[in-house]
Motif scaffolding. Structure first.
Motif, PDB file in Angstrom:
ATOM      1  N   GLY A  56       0.804  -1.213   0.000  1.00  0.00           N
ATOM      2  CA  GLY A  56       0.000   0.000   0.000  1.00  0.00           C
ATOM      3  C   GLY A  56       0.844   1.275   0.000  1.00  0.00           C
ATOM      4  O   GLY A  56       0.364   2.333   0.367  1.00  0.00           O
ATOM      5  N   VAL A  57       2.085   1.172  -0.440  1.00  0.00           N
ATOM      6  CA  VAL A  57       2.986   2.325  -0.428  1.00  0.00           C
ATOM      7  C   VAL A  57       2.958   3.003  -1.801  1.00  0.00           C
ATOM      8  O   VAL A  57       3.161   2.365  -2.831  1.00  0.00           O
ATOM      9  CB  VAL A  57       4.429   1.910  -0.076  1.00  0.00           C
ATOM     10  N   ILE A  58       2.709   4.292  -1.769  1.00  0.00           N
ATOM     11  CA  ILE A  58       2.692   5.118  -2.976  1.00  0.00           C
ATOM     12  C   ILE A  58       3.893   6.045  -2.881  1.00  0.00           C
ATOM     13  O   ILE A  58       3.988   6.847  -1.948  1.00  0.00           O
ATOM     14  CB  ILE A  58       1.393   5.935  -3.065  1.00  0.00           C
ATOM     15  N   ALA A  59       4.823   5.905  -3.822  1.00  0.00           N
ATOM     16  CA  ALA A  59       6.034   6.726  -3.817  1.00  0.00           C
ATOM     17  C   ALA A  59       5.924   7.806  -4.879  1.00  0.00           C
ATOM     18  O   ALA A  59       5.662   7.515  -6.044  1.00  0.00           O
ATOM     19  CB  ALA A  59       7.264   5.859  -4.076  1.00  0.00           C
ATOM     20  N   ASN A  60       6.121   9.044  -4.445  1.00  0.00           N
ATOM     21  CA  ASN A  60       6.150  10.169  -5.368  1.00  0.00           C
ATOM     22  C   ASN A  60       7.618  10.442  -5.650  1.00  0.00           C
ATOM     23  O   ASN A  60       8.328  11.046  -4.856  1.00  0.00           O
ATOM     24  CB  ASN A  60       5.471  11.393  -4.733  1.00  0.00           C
ATOM     25  N   ARG A  61       8.106   9.939  -6.783  1.00  0.00           N
ATOM     26  CA  ARG A  61       9.523  10.067  -7.141  1.00  0.00           C
ATOM     27  C   ARG A  61       9.892  11.520  -7.439  1.00  0.00           C
ATOM     28  O   ARG A  61      11.039  11.916  -7.258  1.00  0.00           O
ATOM     29  CB  ARG A  61       9.861   9.175  -8.332  1.00  0.00           C
ATOM     30  N   THR A  62       8.954  12.318  -7.886  1.00  0.00           N
ATOM     31  CA  THR A  62       9.213  13.729  -8.181  1.00  0.00           C
ATOM     32  C   THR A  62       9.527  14.504  -6.913  1.00  0.00           C
ATOM     33  O   THR A  62      10.464  15.298  -6.878  1.00  0.00           O
ATOM     34  CB  THR A  62       8.001  14.357  -8.909  1.00  0.00           C
ATOM     35  N   LYS A  63       8.746  14.271  -5.867  1.00  0.00           N
ATOM     36  CA  LYS A  63       8.896  15.017  -4.618  1.00  0.00           C
ATOM     37  C   LYS A  63       9.728  14.287  -3.574  1.00  0.00           C
ATOM     38  O   LYS A  63      10.034  14.855  -2.527  1.00  0.00           O
ATOM     39  CB  LYS A  63       7.517  15.321  -4.020  1.00  0.00           C
ATOM     40  N   GLY A  64      10.067  13.019  -3.824  1.00  0.00           N
ATOM     41  CA  GLY A  64      10.808  12.248  -2.832  1.00  0.00           C
ATOM     42  C   GLY A  64       9.984  11.946  -1.588  1.00  0.00           C
ATOM     43  O   GLY A  64      10.521  11.863  -0.486  1.00  0.00           O
ATOM     44  N   GLU A  65       8.670  11.752  -1.766  1.00  0.00           N
ATOM     45  CA  GLU A  65       7.773  11.483  -0.645  1.00  0.00           C
ATOM     46  C   GLU A  65       7.105  10.122  -0.816  1.00  0.00           C
ATOM     47  O   GLU A  65       6.993   9.618  -1.933  1.00  0.00           O
ATOM     48  CB  GLU A  65       6.677  12.557  -0.563  1.00  0.00           C
ATOM     49  N   THR A  66       6.670   9.553   0.295  1.00  0.00           N
ATOM     50  CA  THR A  66       5.861   8.332   0.244  1.00  0.00           C
ATOM     51  C   THR A  66       4.591   8.558   1.043  1.00  0.00           C
ATOM     52  O   THR A  66       4.569   9.332   2.007  1.00  0.00           O
ATOM     53  CB  THR A  66       6.612   7.102   0.793  1.00  0.00           C
ATOM     54  N   TYR A  67       3.548   7.860   0.636  1.00  0.00           N
ATOM     55  CA  TYR A  67       2.244   7.963   1.279  1.00  0.00           C
ATOM     56  C   TYR A  67       1.730   6.545   1.492  1.00  0.00           C
ATOM     57  O   TYR A  67       2.046   5.640   0.726  1.00  0.00           O
ATOM     58  CB  TYR A  67       1.254   8.737   0.401  1.00  0.00           C
ATOM     59  N   GLN A  68       0.928   6.382   2.499  1.00  0.00           N
ATOM     60  CA  GLN A  68       0.396   5.059   2.814  1.00  0.00           C
ATOM     61  C   GLN A  68      -1.064   4.965   2.403  1.00  0.00           C
ATOM     62  O   GLN A  68      -1.863   5.831   2.733  1.00  0.00           O
ATOM     63  CB  GLN A  68       0.536   4.757   4.298  1.00  0.00           C
ATOM     64  N   ALA A  69      -1.375   3.934   1.690  1.00  0.00           N
ATOM     65  CA  ALA A  69      -2.763   3.567   1.389  1.00  0.00           C
ATOM     66  C   ALA A  69      -3.029   2.252   2.103  1.00  0.00           C
ATOM     67  O   ALA A  69      -2.093   1.584   2.563  1.00  0.00           O
ATOM     68  CB  ALA A  69      -2.961   3.396  -0.111  1.00  0.00           C
ATOM     69  N   GLU A  70      -4.271   1.893   2.178  1.00  0.00           N
ATOM     70  CA  GLU A  70      -4.610   0.586   2.727  1.00  0.00           C
ATOM     71  C   GLU A  70      -4.058  -0.473   1.770  1.00  0.00           C
ATOM     72  O   GLU A  70      -4.371  -0.458   0.580  1.00  0.00           O
ATOM     73  CB  GLU A  70      -6.124   0.439   2.844  1.00  0.00           C
ATOM     74  N   PRO A  71      -3.199  -1.378   2.257  1.00  0.00           N
ATOM     75  CA  PRO A  71      -2.671  -2.421   1.361  1.00  0.00           C
ATOM     76  C   PRO A  71      -3.814  -3.261   0.790  1.00  0.00           C
ATOM     77  O   PRO A  71      -4.809  -3.506   1.469  1.00  0.00           O
ATOM     78  CB  PRO A  71      -1.778  -3.264   2.273  1.00  0.00           C
ATOM     79  N   LEU A  72      -3.662  -3.683  -0.459  1.00  0.00           N
ATOM     80  CA  LEU A  72      -4.673  -4.536  -1.049  1.00  0.00           C
ATOM     81  C   LEU A  72      -4.547  -5.945  -0.471  1.00  0.00           C
ATOM     82  O   LEU A  72      -3.457  -6.522  -0.489  1.00  0.00           O
ATOM     83  CB  LEU A  72      -4.513  -4.587  -2.568  1.00  0.00           C
ATOM     84  N   PRO A  73      -5.632  -6.500   0.029  1.00  0.00           N
ATOM     85  CA  PRO A  73      -5.582  -7.865   0.533  1.00  0.00           C
ATOM     86  C   PRO A  73      -5.166  -8.837  -0.566  1.00  0.00           C
ATOM     87  O   PRO A  73      -5.351  -8.580  -1.757  1.00  0.00           O
ATOM     88  CB  PRO A  73      -7.019  -8.139   0.981  1.00  0.00           C
ATOM     89  N   GLU A  74      -4.630  -9.967  -0.154  1.00  0.00           N
ATOM     90  CA  GLU A  74      -4.149 -10.973  -1.103  1.00  0.00           C
ATOM     91  C   GLU A  74      -5.225 -11.369  -2.113  1.00  0.00           C
ATOM     92  O   GLU A  74      -4.956 -11.514  -3.303  1.00  0.00           O
ATOM     93  CB  GLU A  74      -3.647 -12.201  -0.355  1.00  0.00           C
TER      94      GLU A  74
END
Length: 159
Positions: free
Chosen positions: A122-140
């Protein structure tokens, strides 16, 4: 990894795929009109791996399954929003198209930012800004639907 397209709240299914094109049957034909009423350049500029980042209630309106189909057919990797209309949410996973809920990412990501997504974590990485954000991980199970290409293919593979 792909570029972000940014839209606001309440992007409804008539914006995703206008009703005037619903007489088209093939996803490739439908996808030529994706987002055209809100972003005339979308179909000419979208590349495989790009993402839509939007505001709350993405996919509201009618229950048309064509809305997530045209986004998937356009090559998008995912849609990120704080919330989704329930029928769009279900239709997206039924056809094997990933969506992620993250208020933080939807707020921070700007149009054109380069985005990379780890669906399992559930990790979203913004390579432009060098930031990461958390989303709810998708269940298996949900990842399995996506990897199989949707619910029908998921069930067929397990018969």
């Amino acid at each position: 990894m792909g570029k972000a397209y940014k839209y606001g709240d309440n992007v409804d299914t008539d914006v995703i795929i206008p009703a005037r094109y619903l007489n088209l049957i093939e996803p490739a034909d439908l996808s030529k009109h994706a987002m055209e009423d809100i972003d005339a350049d979308f179909v000419r500029t979208v590349k495989p791996g790009d993402v839509i980042v939007a505001g709350s209630n993405f996919g509201s309106g009618s229950s048309r399954e064509q809305a997530p189909i045209v986004l998937k057919e356009s090559g998008l990797a995912a849609v990120i929003a704080p919330s989704f209309a329930r029928i769009f949410y279900r239709n997206a996973f039924n056809i094997g198209f990933p969506i992620l809920e993250s208020r933080e990412a939807a707020s921070a990501i700007e149009a054109g930012d380069e985005i990379e997504i780890d669906f399992a974590g559930g990790v979203i990485a913004n390579r432009t800004k060098g930031e990461t954000y958390q989303a709810e991980p998708l269940p298996e199970f949900m990842r399995g639907l996506i990897e199989s290409g949707g619910l029908v293919d998921y069930v067929k593979a397990r018969r």
